[in-house]
Design a protein around this motif. Structure first.
Motif, PDB file in Angstrom:
ATOM      1  N   VAL A  17      58.162  41.249  81.421  1.00  0.00           N
ATOM      2  CA  VAL A  17      58.146  41.783  82.783  1.00  0.00           C
ATOM      3  C   VAL A  17      58.517  40.691  83.784  1.00  0.00           C
ATOM      4  N   LEU A  18      57.986  39.485  83.581  1.00  0.00           N
ATOM      5  CA  LEU A  18      58.283  38.365  84.482  1.00  0.00           C
ATOM      6  C   LEU A  18      59.771  38.045  84.487  1.00  0.00           C
ATOM      7  N   PHE A  19      60.364  37.912  83.294  1.00  0.00           N
ATOM      8  CA  PHE A  19      61.764  37.504  83.210  1.00  0.00           C
ATOM      9  C   PHE A  19      62.714  38.605  83.684  1.00  0.00           C
ATOM     10  N   THR A  20      62.396  39.865  83.391  1.00  0.00           N
ATOM     11  CA  THR A  20      63.273  40.939  83.879  1.00  0.00           C
ATOM     12  C   THR A  20      63.188  41.035  85.400  1.00  0.00           C
ATOM     13  N   GLY A  21      62.018  40.704  85.951  1.00  0.00           N
ATOM     14  CA  GLY A  21      61.895  40.688  87.405  1.00  0.00           C
ATOM     15  C   GLY A  21      62.681  39.543  88.024  1.00  0.00           C
ATOM     16  N   LEU A  22      62.610  38.359  87.397  1.00  0.00           N
ATOM     17  CA  LEU A  22      63.282  37.184  87.936  1.00  0.00           C
ATOM     18  C   LEU A  22      64.793  37.232  87.765  1.00  0.00           C
ATOM     19  N   PHE A  23      65.236  37.643  86.570  1.00  0.00           N
ATOM     20  CA  PHE A  23      66.658  37.540  86.247  1.00  0.00           C
ATOM     21  C   PHE A  23      67.421  38.863  86.364  1.00  0.00           C
ATOM     22  N   LEU A  24      66.753  39.982  86.165  1.00  0.00           N
ATOM     23  CA  LEU A  24      67.432  41.273  86.259  1.00  0.00           C
ATOM     24  C   LEU A  24      67.082  42.003  87.545  1.00  0.00           C
ATOM     25  N   ARG A  25      66.195  41.411  88.345  1.00  0.00           N
ATOM     26  CA  ARG A  25      65.791  41.980  89.635  1.00  0.00           C
ATOM     27  C   ARG A  25      65.160  43.354  89.511  1.00  0.00           C
ATOM     28  N   GLU A  26      64.465  43.597  88.406  1.00  0.00           N
ATOM     29  CA  GLU A  26      63.768  44.869  88.240  1.00  0.00           C
ATOM     30  C   GLU A  26      62.393  44.753  88.899  1.00  0.00           C
ATOM     31  N   ARG A  27      62.063  45.733  89.729  1.00  0.00           N
ATOM     32  CA  ARG A  27      60.840  45.670  90.516  1.00  0.00           C
ATOM     33  C   ARG A  27      59.645  46.144  89.702  1.00  0.00           C
ATOM     34  N   ILE A  28      58.487  45.592  90.023  1.00  0.00           N
ATOM     35  CA  ILE A  28      57.250  45.983  89.354  1.00  0.00           C
ATOM     36  C   ILE A  28      56.232  46.382  90.417  1.00  0.00           C
ATOM     37  N   THR A  29      55.501  47.475  90.174  1.00  0.00           N
ATOM     38  CA  THR A  29      54.492  47.917  91.124  1.00  0.00           C
ATOM     39  C   THR A  29      53.189  47.166  90.892  1.00  0.00           C
ATOM     40  N   ARG A  30      52.321  47.216  91.897  1.00  0.00           N
ATOM     41  CA  ARG A  30      51.023  46.559  91.758  1.00  0.00           C
ATOM     42  C   ARG A  30      50.219  47.197  90.628  1.00  0.00           C
ATOM     43  N   ARG A  31      50.335  48.514  90.510  1.00  0.00           N
ATOM     44  CA  ARG A  31      49.574  49.193  89.461  1.00  0.00           C
ATOM     45  C   ARG A  31      50.070  48.779  88.078  1.00  0.00           C
ATOM     46  N   GLN A  32      51.370  48.658  87.907  1.00  0.00           N
ATOM     47  CA  GLN A  32      51.912  48.236  86.609  1.00  0.00           C
ATOM     48  C   GLN A  32      51.446  46.838  86.254  1.00  0.00           C
ATOM     49  N   LEU A  33      51.453  45.936  87.233  1.00  0.00           N
ATOM     50  CA  LEU A  33      50.985  44.579  86.990  1.00  0.00           C
ATOM     51  C   LEU A  33      49.503  44.581  86.626  1.00  0.00           C
ATOM     52  N   ALA A  34      48.717  45.369  87.366  1.00  0.00           N
ATOM     53  CA  ALA A  34      47.285  45.453  87.087  1.00  0.00           C
ATOM     54  C   ALA A  34      47.031  46.023  85.692  1.00  0.00           C
ATOM     55  N   CYS A  35      47.833  47.015  85.296  1.00  0.00           N
ATOM     56  CA  CYS A  35      47.657  47.630  83.972  1.00  0.00           C
ATOM     57  C   CYS A  35      47.963  46.634  82.858  1.00  0.00           C
ATOM     58  N   LEU A  36      48.962  45.767  83.062  1.00  0.00           N
ATOM     59  CA  LEU A  36      49.260  44.728  82.077  1.00  0.00           C
ATOM     60  C   LEU A  36      48.075  43.787  81.913  1.00  0.00           C
ATOM     61  N   VAL A  37      47.476  43.399  83.045  1.00  0.00           N
ATOM     62  CA  VAL A  37      46.323  42.500  82.995  1.00  0.00           C
ATOM     63  C   VAL A  37      45.149  43.177  82.302  1.00  0.00           C
TER      64      VAL A  37
END
Length: 290
Positions: free
Chosen positions: A112-132
């Motif tokens: 998720v981190l690398f696709t956000g940094l290099f592919l510019r794919e956005r992540i929602t707060r809920r998705q990030l929280a669910c990963l944690v």
């Protein structure tokens, strides 16, 4: 069926395949003398090469990529994935399986981190929280000790998760470029097989017939995992489906219960519940972006 639903089904199938692969890799040493991680990697990838080649040969269209970028991504996916396998297999043989799997399960975070940094794919707060939340559930199930007695193996396990994250990021972009999924698996498996050969030739470990059969099983399971994750990230971006990769923990626990009579304790049951909760929450509409 939406592409996101297809992606979820594929990532769950992949999680099952990789759980079965880890089961076979760990089981291998129970049927004879310990086998080194490079030799295990060789047999795991050699079987996957044969399966991927058969699938690719039956594809109606077998066009090779024309863009240099696609070939660079295939190479990057293969190098990162191969290093990830070496790190994971080494860790499985030298530290507690719970510690090895916990560190390997950092892969969804890195993806998720690398696709956000290099592919510019956005992540929602809920998705990030669910990963944690899902990772916390995995910790409850695996209960790693992290005694600090095997630092190199621990670093290898974490490197395995990092390598997988880089590899899956490449897989995602290869999917966006519409590169054939069977070709992605075939290229990676062939690269990893050749990368393992020098280490195998330098110090081969004798294997029993039972160990050979077990590693054939590992190769078949790995092929399921590879085809599953390759298809999954072609259908949907990692930030939407990566949390479902944590079902791998549940499948691993089921293998332990049915084959090793390992009964889950209360913390494990709590961990399973947390992972399922994270998956359910991740499936709901998520309008807020970060």
């Amino acid at each position: 069926m939406s592409n996101r639903t297809k992606g979820i089904l594929c990532i769950v199938a992949s999680a099952f395949g990789f759980a079965a692969m880890a089961f076979f890799v760990r089981l291998c040493d129970d049927f004879g003398a310990p086998v080194n991680c490079f030799q295990k990697s060789l047999f795991r990838n050699l079987i996957a090469v044969l399966i991927a080649a058969a699938v690719f040969a039956r594809e109606p269209r077998r066009d090779l990529p024309k863009e240099p970028k696609a070939w660079l991504l295939l190479l990057g996916r293969s190098v990162a994935g191969c290093l990830g396998i070496f790190g994971n297999f080494y860790a499985l043989s030298h530290i507690n399986i719970g510690e090895a799997m916990t560190l390997n399960k950092t892969a969804p975070f890195f993806t998720v981190l690398f696709t956000g940094l290099f592919l510019r794919e956005r992540i929602t707060r809920r998705q990030l929280a669910c990963l944690v939340v899902a990772f916390a559930g995995a910790l409850l199930v695996m209960k790693p000790g992290f005694q600090g007695e095997a630092t190199f193996a621990t670093v290898c396990a974490l490197g395995g998760g990092l390598g997988a994250g880089v590899a899956y990021t490449c897989v995602r972009e290869l999917g966006l470029l519409r590169v054939n999924g069977a070709l992605i698996v075939l290229f990676f498996s062939a690269f990893s097989t050749f990368a393992s050969l020098p280490f195998f030739a330098a110090a081969p470990d004798p294997m029993t017939g039972a160990q050979l059969l077990v590693m054939i099983g590992a190769g078949c399971a790995a092929a399921v995992g590879q085809f599953g994750v390759t298809a999954a990230y072609r259908f949907a971006p990692p930030h939407e489906i990566a949390v479902f990769d944590y079902t791998n923990v549940i499948f691993t626990a089921l293998f332990g219960f049915f084959f090793f009579a390992q009964v889950p304790d209360l913390l494990s049951v709590a961990g399973f519940s947390v992972i399922v909760l994270a998956a359910v929450l991740s499936s709901r509409p998520q309008p807020d972006k970060i």
